[in-house]
Design a protein around this motif. Structure first.
Motif, short mmCIF file in Angstrom:
data_model
loop_
_atom_site.label_atom_id
_atom_site.label_comp_id
_atom_site.label_asym_id
_atom_site.label_seq_id
_atom_site.Cartn_x
_atom_site.Cartn_y
_atom_site.Cartn_z
N ILE A 1 -25.53 23.59 17.64
CA ILE A 1 -24.70 22.73 18.48
C ILE A 1 -25.31 21.33 18.48
N PRO A 2 -24.55 20.33 18.08
CA PRO A 2 -25.11 18.98 18.03
C PRO A 2 -25.30 18.39 19.42
N ASP A 3 -26.23 17.48 19.53
CA ASP A 3 -26.47 16.75 20.77
C ASP A 3 -25.49 15.59 20.80
N ALA A 4 -24.30 15.84 21.31
CA ALA A 4 -23.25 14.82 21.35
C ALA A 4 -22.66 14.75 22.75
N ARG A 5 -22.37 13.56 23.21
CA ARG A 5 -21.81 13.38 24.55
C ARG A 5 -20.30 13.59 24.48
N VAL A 6 -19.90 14.80 24.84
CA VAL A 6 -18.48 15.17 24.79
C VAL A 6 -18.14 15.95 26.06
N PRO A 7 -16.89 15.93 26.48
CA PRO A 7 -16.51 16.72 27.66
C PRO A 7 -16.55 18.21 27.35
N ALA A 8 -16.84 18.99 28.35
CA ALA A 8 -16.88 20.45 28.19
C ALA A 8 -15.66 21.07 28.85
N GLY A 9 -15.27 22.23 28.31
CA GLY A 9 -14.21 23.01 28.94
C GLY A 9 -12.80 22.56 28.66
N VAL A 10 -12.62 21.68 27.67
CA VAL A 10 -11.26 21.21 27.37
C VAL A 10 -10.56 22.20 26.44
N THR A 11 -9.25 22.12 26.44
CA THR A 11 -8.44 22.84 25.46
C THR A 11 -8.00 21.84 24.40
N ILE A 12 -8.40 22.09 23.17
CA ILE A 12 -8.13 21.16 22.07
C ILE A 12 -6.86 21.59 21.34
N ILE A 13 -5.96 20.65 21.13
CA ILE A 13 -4.82 20.86 20.24
C ILE A 13 -5.00 19.89 19.08
N HIS A 14 -5.04 20.45 17.88
CA HIS A 14 -5.27 19.66 16.67
C HIS A 14 -4.06 19.83 15.76
N PRO A 15 -3.11 18.88 15.78
CA PRO A 15 -1.86 19.06 15.05
C PRO A 15 -1.92 18.75 13.55
N GLY A 16 -2.98 18.13 13.10
CA GLY A 16 -3.04 17.69 11.71
C GLY A 16 -3.50 18.78 10.76
N ALA A 17 -3.27 18.54 9.49
CA ALA A 17 -3.75 19.40 8.39
C ALA A 17 -3.63 18.58 7.12
N LYS A 18 -4.37 18.97 6.12
CA LYS A 18 -4.44 18.17 4.90
C LYS A 18 -3.10 18.04 4.21
N SER A 19 -2.35 19.14 4.13
CA SER A 19 -1.07 19.11 3.42
C SER A 19 0.09 19.30 4.38
N PRO A 20 1.25 18.70 4.11
CA PRO A 20 2.42 18.85 4.99
C PRO A 20 2.83 20.30 5.18
N SER A 21 2.60 21.15 4.19
CA SER A 21 3.02 22.55 4.28
C SER A 21 2.28 23.30 5.38
N ARG A 22 1.15 22.76 5.85
CA ARG A 22 0.33 23.43 6.87
C ARG A 22 0.39 22.74 8.23
N ARG A 23 1.36 21.82 8.40
CA ARG A 23 1.48 21.09 9.66
C ARG A 23 2.67 21.63 10.46
#
Length: 304
Positions: free
Chosen positions: A139-161
């Motif tokens: 786990i990196p030492d990075a200042r980030v919020p904890a306990g969030v729900t992440i939605i990541h809509p992107g993907a490399k190719s359009p077929s996977r979005r």
């Protein structure tokens, strides 16, 4: 020196972690060099055991003389990747058999094999153990919020979005259940992330633009991840963060989370007998068959 090649993206590197660690353990006194894109260095550091990163254009002797006792192809079936490593003149090449590259002593390639097990099997052929369950990252030492729900809509190719409006529908439902939702995306995906945030009623500061190290930390401390079949899903696996991963052209039997981990849920409406085109111009039909209600239901199962 031991030279390994894995010159692809986040998910590709994450699925090769057990094999990289197997190589490291097999040659404890040797320098382990990994030929990979320099931008992946923060993630390589989280694997541990890699002594140096080598750009792929630095493998050939005409650019930089590398003296490798063993070169390990964790990149592909060849012939191009085999020839790239052969250009370094290693004493031995560990790779899948490929007659076109003149390499015959490796195991046969199996197209439908899970990506993690593929590279472990390669090492087993050469007498090196590799544990396919050894997928964790530091786990990196990075200042980030904890306990969030992440939605990541992107993907490399359009077929996977998956369509943005469906991600937005999921975000609205999860917010109503008390989730603190954030939207992530690469620099090229920020417009998409903003579209999803706006459609779901989220403020602009709910859209996160992070470094790779920060993204790993965000996933490590998250409550839940929802994404397509792309690199961030493999970070959730590495940190045992509950996840719902939406598959389209590619089967989760090849790229999905490992079995026996109920906190990782894969949704796929394709068939193994009819593989899709991962580089197609439009959203794959198997991905379009997934509805927001199904994703929300699986999210509940993942965090139950």
């Amino acid at each position: 020196m031991i030279l390994a090649l894995r010159a692809l993206g986040v998910g590709d590197l994450a699925t090769s972690v057990p094999a990289i660690r197997g190589v490291r353990a097999a040659f404890p006194g040797e320098t382990l060099a990994l030929a990979a894109p320099a931008w992946l260095t923060p993630l390589v550091d989280l694997i541990g055991g890699v002594d140096r990163i080598v750009p792929t254009d630095g493998i050939a002797p005409r650019r930089r003389r590398l003296v490798a006792k063993v070169a390990v192809n964790l990149h592909g079936r060849g012939p191009e990747s085999h020839r790239l490593l052969q250009a370094a003149k290693p004493a031995k090449l560990w790779a899948f058999a490929n007659a076109e590259a003149g390499h015959l002593d490796g195991p046969a390639w199996t197209e439908e094999e899970h990506e993690v097990r593929r590279w472990c099997r390669l090492l087993h052929h050469y007498g090196v153990p590799a544990d396919p369950s050894d997928l964790s990252l530091s786990i990196p030492d990075a200042r980030v919020p904890a306990g969030v729900t992440i939605i990541h809509p992107g993907a490399k190719s359009p077929s996977r979005r998956w369509p943005p409006d469906r991600y937005a529908a999921v975000a609205r439902q999860l917010r109503s259940l008390g989730h603190r939702v954030v939207i992530t995306g690469s620099a090229s995906e920020q417009d998409l992330a903003v579209r999803v945030a706006t459609a779901s009623g989220l403020p602009r500061d709910a859209v996160f633009s992070t470094s790779l190290r920060e993204l790993a930390g965000l996933v490590a401390h998250a409550r839940l991840l929802i994404s397509g079949d792309t690199g961030i899903a493999h970070l959730a696996t590495a940190y045992a963060t509950p996840s719902v991963v939406l598959f389209g052209p590619m089967s989760p039997h090849r790229w999905g989370p490992p079995a026996g981990r109920p906190q990782h849920r894969a949704i796929w409406h394709g068939t193994r007998s009819e593989p899709g085109d991962a580089s197609g111009p439009g959203v794959h039909p198997a991905l379009l068959a997934i509805e927001p209600s199904e994703v929300c239901a699986e999210a509940g199962n993942a965090i139950a």
